[in-house]
Design an enzyme around this catalytic site. Structure first.
Site, PDB file in Angstrom:
ATOM      1  N   GLU A 258       0.897  -1.139  -0.003  1.00 19.45           N
ATOM      2  CA  GLU A 258      -0.237  -0.168  -0.028  1.00 19.45           C
ATOM      3  C   GLU A 258       0.849   1.028  -0.133  1.00 19.45           C
ATOM      4  O   GLU A 258       1.967   1.392   0.926  1.00 19.45           O
ATOM      5  CB  GLU A 258      -0.840   0.012   1.369  1.00 19.45           C
ATOM      6  N   CYS A 297      -3.327   7.586   4.348  1.00 18.89           N
ATOM      7  CA  CYS A 297      -3.268   7.036   2.962  1.00 18.89           C
ATOM      8  C   CYS A 297      -4.366   7.255   2.077  1.00 18.89           C
ATOM      9  O   CYS A 297      -4.380   7.180   0.838  1.00 18.89           O
ATOM     10  CB  CYS A 297      -2.782   5.774   3.084  1.00 18.89           C
TER      11      CYS A 297
HETATM   12  P1  NDP Z   1       8.672   5.086   4.511  1.00 26.60           P
HETATM   13  O1  NDP Z   1       8.289   4.620   2.915  1.00 26.60           O
HETATM   14  O2  NDP Z   1       9.927   5.813   4.709  1.00 26.60           O
HETATM   15  O3  NDP Z   1       8.634   3.967   5.564  1.00 26.60           O
HETATM   16  C1  NDP Z   1       7.395   3.135   5.520  1.00 26.60           C
HETATM   17  C2  NDP Z   1       8.015   2.036   6.401  1.00 26.60           C
HETATM   18  O4  NDP Z   1       9.117   1.427   5.662  1.00 26.60           O
HETATM   19  C3  NDP Z   1       8.745   2.316   7.717  1.00 26.60           C
HETATM   20  O5  NDP Z   1       8.307   1.297   8.620  1.00 26.60           O
HETATM   21  C4  NDP Z   1      10.043   2.529   7.557  1.00 26.60           C
HETATM   22  O6  NDP Z   1      10.862   2.140   8.673  1.00 26.60           O
HETATM   23  C5  NDP Z   1      10.241   1.264   6.614  1.00 26.60           C
HETATM   24  N1  NDP Z   1      11.493   1.355   5.800  1.00 26.60           N
HETATM   25  C6  NDP Z   1      12.076   2.380   4.946  1.00 26.60           C
HETATM   26  N2  NDP Z   1      13.066   2.072   4.596  1.00 26.60           N
HETATM   27  C7  NDP Z   1      13.416   0.651   4.923  1.00 26.60           C
HETATM   28  C8  NDP Z   1      14.333  -0.154   4.456  1.00 26.60           C
HETATM   29  N3  NDP Z   1      15.248   0.148   3.658  1.00 26.60           N
HETATM   30  N4  NDP Z   1      14.137  -1.666   4.844  1.00 26.60           N
HETATM   31  C9  NDP Z   1      13.215  -1.788   5.684  1.00 26.60           C
HETATM   32  N5  NDP Z   1      12.163  -0.919   6.047  1.00 26.60           N
HETATM   33  C10 NDP Z   1      12.087   0.239   5.643  1.00 26.60           C
HETATM   34  O7  NDP Z   1       7.408   6.202   4.517  1.00 26.60           O
HETATM   35  P2  NDP Z   1       7.005   7.093   5.714  1.00 26.60           P
HETATM   36  O8  NDP Z   1       6.307   6.203   6.911  1.00 26.60           O
HETATM   37  O9  NDP Z   1       8.147   7.770   6.063  1.00 26.60           O
HETATM   38  O10 NDP Z   1       6.027   7.621   5.049  1.00 26.60           O
HETATM   39  C11 NDP Z   1       6.511   8.391   3.745  1.00 26.60           C
HETATM   40  C12 NDP Z   1       5.394   8.473   2.978  1.00 26.60           C
HETATM   41  O11 NDP Z   1       4.908   7.381   2.478  1.00 26.60           O
HETATM   42  C13 NDP Z   1       4.131   9.316   3.019  1.00 26.60           C
HETATM   43  O12 NDP Z   1       4.806  10.719   3.083  1.00 26.60           O
HETATM   44  C14 NDP Z   1       3.306   8.915   2.226  1.00 26.60           C
HETATM   45  O13 NDP Z   1       3.394   9.626   1.020  1.00 26.60           O
HETATM   46  C15 NDP Z   1       3.461   7.534   2.111  1.00 26.60           C
HETATM   47  N6  NDP Z   1       2.652   6.710   3.040  1.00 26.60           N
HETATM   48  C16 NDP Z   1       1.519   6.053   2.249  1.00 26.60           C
HETATM   49  C17 NDP Z   1       0.896   5.369   2.997  1.00 26.60           C
HETATM   50  C18 NDP Z   1      -0.388   4.734   2.254  1.00 26.60           C
HETATM   51  O14 NDP Z   1      -0.809   3.636   2.884  1.00 26.60           O
HETATM   52  N7  NDP Z   1      -0.528   4.913   1.117  1.00 26.60           N
HETATM   53  C19 NDP Z   1       0.796   5.237   4.556  1.00 26.60           C
HETATM   54  C20 NDP Z   1       1.984   6.177   4.951  1.00 26.60           C
HETATM   55  C21 NDP Z   1       2.540   6.715   4.271  1.00 26.60           C
HETATM   56  P3  NDP Z   1      11.698   3.403   9.398  1.00 26.60           P
HETATM   57  O15 NDP Z   1      10.351   4.479   9.992  1.00 26.60           O
HETATM   58  O16 NDP Z   1      12.227   3.022  10.524  1.00 26.60           O
HETATM   59  O17 NDP Z   1      12.250   4.036   8.547  1.00 26.60           O
END
Ligand code: NDP
Length: 683
Positions: A258, A297
């Site tokens: 998602e 989201c």
């Molecule tokens: P990220 O993609 O940065 O992070 C999402 C998850 O992935 C977090 O748990 C993060 O952990 C983890 N993650 C990041 N990099 C890695 C990696 N290399 N290996 C394993 N896990 C990883 O998204 P954010 O939560 O920062 O949100 C950023 C953007 O995502 C928002 O601005 C929005 O645009 C979108 N978003 C979309 C959603 C949806 O359902 N459509 C919901 C929420 C966000 P950690 O926090 O430790 O980096």
């Protein structure tokens, strides 16, 4: 101030952070409040623990056992909601936001648990769809079955819903019989950690069912195989990176995503100012822009309105947004709290600036707005920002860049086709809504936009009081979307459970399929040497046991009496000439319902006994007409048994009504509730 050491839960042990931990700041005060992450987590041991302890313990339980565990877990969490609310204020969320996250998460578990009990068998094999007849004589059949994957589900969650985000994935996973490793987003992982502690402290979870990684995930994804699943929520950029990891590609590890979504809301052409739909639209847009400070989201990012009404919509939205109280989320008067972090604030402002290149900001100045009860510089506050773009066809960014905050753009459309075209320019989203009272608008929108959106939310004056909101994914309905939204799908009732199970096409004889699915298949052995099944308790009854009744001849008098007694004097039953002109009938025929009634008269054992009630009838088919002079007899077979509570269960019976030639005249499945014990006349 006390700085929390957010732990991970690994192989049955809580493990604190180390020097590699990441710092977490309060969204409201900017203070350092926690640290999370440890580099020394043994990922190999975690996977092995999940595979050797978690999976086997869960797979020993039936779907009903797992559903009961989930229900108890949800009720337990419900008793600890306040602690979760209290911890969540530092994420910037208001009490209203907590209701979405905490109560919404608990509610989701309850629905999935209830569906597990009602829609899945008390078994470890789930039958998917009907038996397929693969042979002329019916001795070789097919049945799709689903069994639990034997690996581990790795859940990588977004920061915006630390409780719901975990529970909406966990409930279907555990119901499927798969253990999970949960990796919450670091920014809000302290809330998830608390939720996991509450669940583990309850003692309700089976061993190894859940592990938690706070902080960096480490190299887990490099060790996954074909029996594992990754379920990811977050940005498209992270999803792309993770799903293209060599190990994931090489092993075809399931990857459910998602991600970004430019959700649209359309004011129907009929919803002109002054209609209830117009007012409803303004309310929904304002609510979706400001709930969770727009960090949802499913929030509305693009607002599409008939060009004649764009000024009216812009004015009404400005008006409503100007009354939104922004401030300390712990203050009851606050309607919109802070973004999760300063980093997120910078990101939202950058994205808003990009949108500002294509659209004019008509409400909300991030350099000039009032924050109540908190320091605007220290907390991650932004005002709601409404943009207006008069040339949405030429625009690119506002259909492609998601500012994950209270940011939305209003744009005009010429006609419904144009609105559909604009909605689809998001290239795949989680949800789009249309506020209309015109059923034809609704149908045209579904036809034109369905392929681009995971969920379509239609609302108007008839449904607005009970509607659940554009932004609320519901456990009953699928959540996910094509293209930019990640191409994933979660929830949707039992559909969501299937992501953690393997569907297998099983082919074989009726007896083999009956034993595999614990559901009698036509053509399988009928055990006919038992006492009348209505005299036997739920547990005594065996799948396949069959009562074959005596025959009963149908007379013309029966048909006449039935017709006049019930009032069903349809010509095919009472008018020989008219019936003969009907291509389906050879002449006057018995009512189908007469056959059902006589069938019951043939198979029922009338004395007080374990059968408590007839609760329904499925899959009824009338196959061959019955005329006066024909005789019918019934085969009543125990098809499937499903416990319902501590006193009784549901028995599904296969009923076939045959004529004197042994031809099938009618067939159906009858449902009864049957007691576990014989009635006690003294009780
Ligand atoms: P990220 O993609 O940065 O992070 C999402 C998850 O992935 C977090 O748990 C993060 O952990 C983890 N993650 C990041 N990099 C890695 C990696 N290399 N290996 C394993 N896990 C990883 O998204 P954010 O939560 O920062 O949100 C950023 C953007 O995502 C928002 O601005 C929005 O645009 C979108 N978003 C979309 C959603 C949806 O359902 N459509 C919901 C929420 C966000 P950690 O926090 O430790 O980096």
């Amino acid at each position: 101030m006390n700085i929390q050491d957010v732990h991970s839960y690994v192989c049955g042990q809580w493990i604190g952070s180390d020097s590699t931990a990441r710092e977490i700041h309060s969204a409201v005060t900017g203070e350092l409040i926690a640290r999370a992450g440890a580099s020394h987590l043994d990922v190999g041991a975690m996977l092995e623990y999940a595979q050797t302890k978690g999976g086997p313990a869960l797979r020993k339980m039936s779907f009903h056992d797992r559903a009961r565990m989930l229900k108890a877990l949800a009720l337990h969490l419900g008793q600890h909601k306040q602690a979760l609310y209290d911890a969540s204020f530092a994420t910037g969320a208001t009490q209203r936001d907590h209701m979405i996250d905490v109560d919404g998460g608990i509610g989701t578990v309850l629905v999935i648990a209830s569906k597990g009990r009602r829609e899945m068998p008390n078994d470890t094999i789930y039958l998917d769809g009907p038996v397929e007849r693969l042979s002329r004589q019916g001795t070789f059949l097919g049945q799709h079955v689903c069994t639990s994957l034997t690996g581990v589900a790795v859940h990588i969650n977004a920061f915006n819903f630390p409780v719901w985000g975990m529970l909406e994935k966990l409930a279907p996973t555990l119901l499927a019989g798969m253990p999970a490793i949960v990796k919450p987003a670091t920014a809000t992982c302290y809330v998830t950690e608390l939720c996991v502690r509450i669940m583990l402290d309850s003692g309700l979870l089976s061993e190894g069912a859940v592990q938690l990684v706070s902080g960096n995930l480490g190299p887990i994804l490099d060790h996954l195989g074909g029996q594992d699943v990754v379920s990811f929520t977050g940005s498209a950029a992270t999803a792309r990176k993770l799903r293209s990891a060599p190990c994931i590609l090489d092993n075809a590890t399931r990857f459910v995503a998602e991600q970004d979504s430019l959700n649209a809301s359309v004011l129907g052409p009929d919803a002109v100012p002054g209609t209830p739909e117009f007012d409803l639209f303004i309310k929904e847009v304002q609510r979706e822009m400001t709930a969770k400070a727009g960090q949802k989201c499913t929030a509305i990012r693009r607002i599409m309105v008939p060009e004649a009404h764009i000024d009216a919509v812009s004015d009404a939205l400005r008006d409503r947004l100007s009354s939104v109280v922004i401030g300390n989320p712990a203050d009851e008067k606050t309607q919109m709290g802070a973004l999760v972090s300063q980093a997120q604030r910078r990101d939202v402002l950058e994205k808003a600036a990009l949108i500002g290149q294509e659209a004019e900001r008509i409400f909300g100045d991030p350099d000039d707005f009032t924050v109540h009860g908190a320091d605007a510089d220290k907390g991650a506050f932004v005002p709601p920002m409404l943009f207006r773009c008069n040339t949405p066809d030429a625009a690119q960014t506002l259909h492609a860049v998601e500012a994950f905050g209270p940011v939305s753009t209003v744009m005009p459309y010429r006609d419904l086709d144009h609105a559909i075209e604009l909605a689809n320019k998001g290239e795949g989203s989680l949800v789009a809504s249309v506020i209309t009272h015109d059923p034809e608008v609704a149908r045209q929108f579904v036809i034109g936009a369905g392929a681009f959106h995971g969920r379509l939310y239609l609302n108007n004056r008839d449904s607005m009081k009970e509607s659940t909101g554009h932004g609320s994914p519901l456990p009953h309905m699928v959540h996910g979307g094509p293209g930019r939204a990640g191409g994933g799908e979660e929830l949707g009732g039992i559909r969501g459970v299937m992501h953690y199970m393997q569907r297998t096409a099983v082919q074989g004889s009726p007896d083999l399929l009956t034993r595999i699915g614990k559901k009698w298949v036509p053509g399988a052995t009928e055990a006919r040497d038992r006492a009348h099944p209505f005299t036997r308790t739920f547990h005594e009854l065996e799948v396949g046991e069959t009562l074959v009744t005596d025959p009963r001849e149908i007379s013309l008098d029966d048909i006449e009496t039935f017709a006049h007694f019930t009032g069903d004097t349809f010509y095919a039953h009472i008018d020989e000439a008219a019936a003969s002109r009907n291509p389906f009938f050879p002449g006057r025929v018995a009512h189908g319902y007469l056959l059902l009634s006589f069938a019951a008269g043939l198979f029922v054992q009338p004395d007080e006994g374990p059968v408590l009630a007839n609760t329904g009838l499925d899959n009824l088919r009338f196959l061959k007409p019955v005329q006066a002079g024909d005789s019918i007899r019934v085969h009543l077979t125990v098809m499937q048994k499903t416990p319902r509570n501590q006193d009784y269960g549901e028995v599904r019976w296969h009923v076939s009504i045959r004529n004197q030639e042994d031809d099938l005249t009618a067939e159906y499945e009858l449902l009864t509730m049957n007691a576990y014990a014989q009635p006690d006349p003294a009780g």
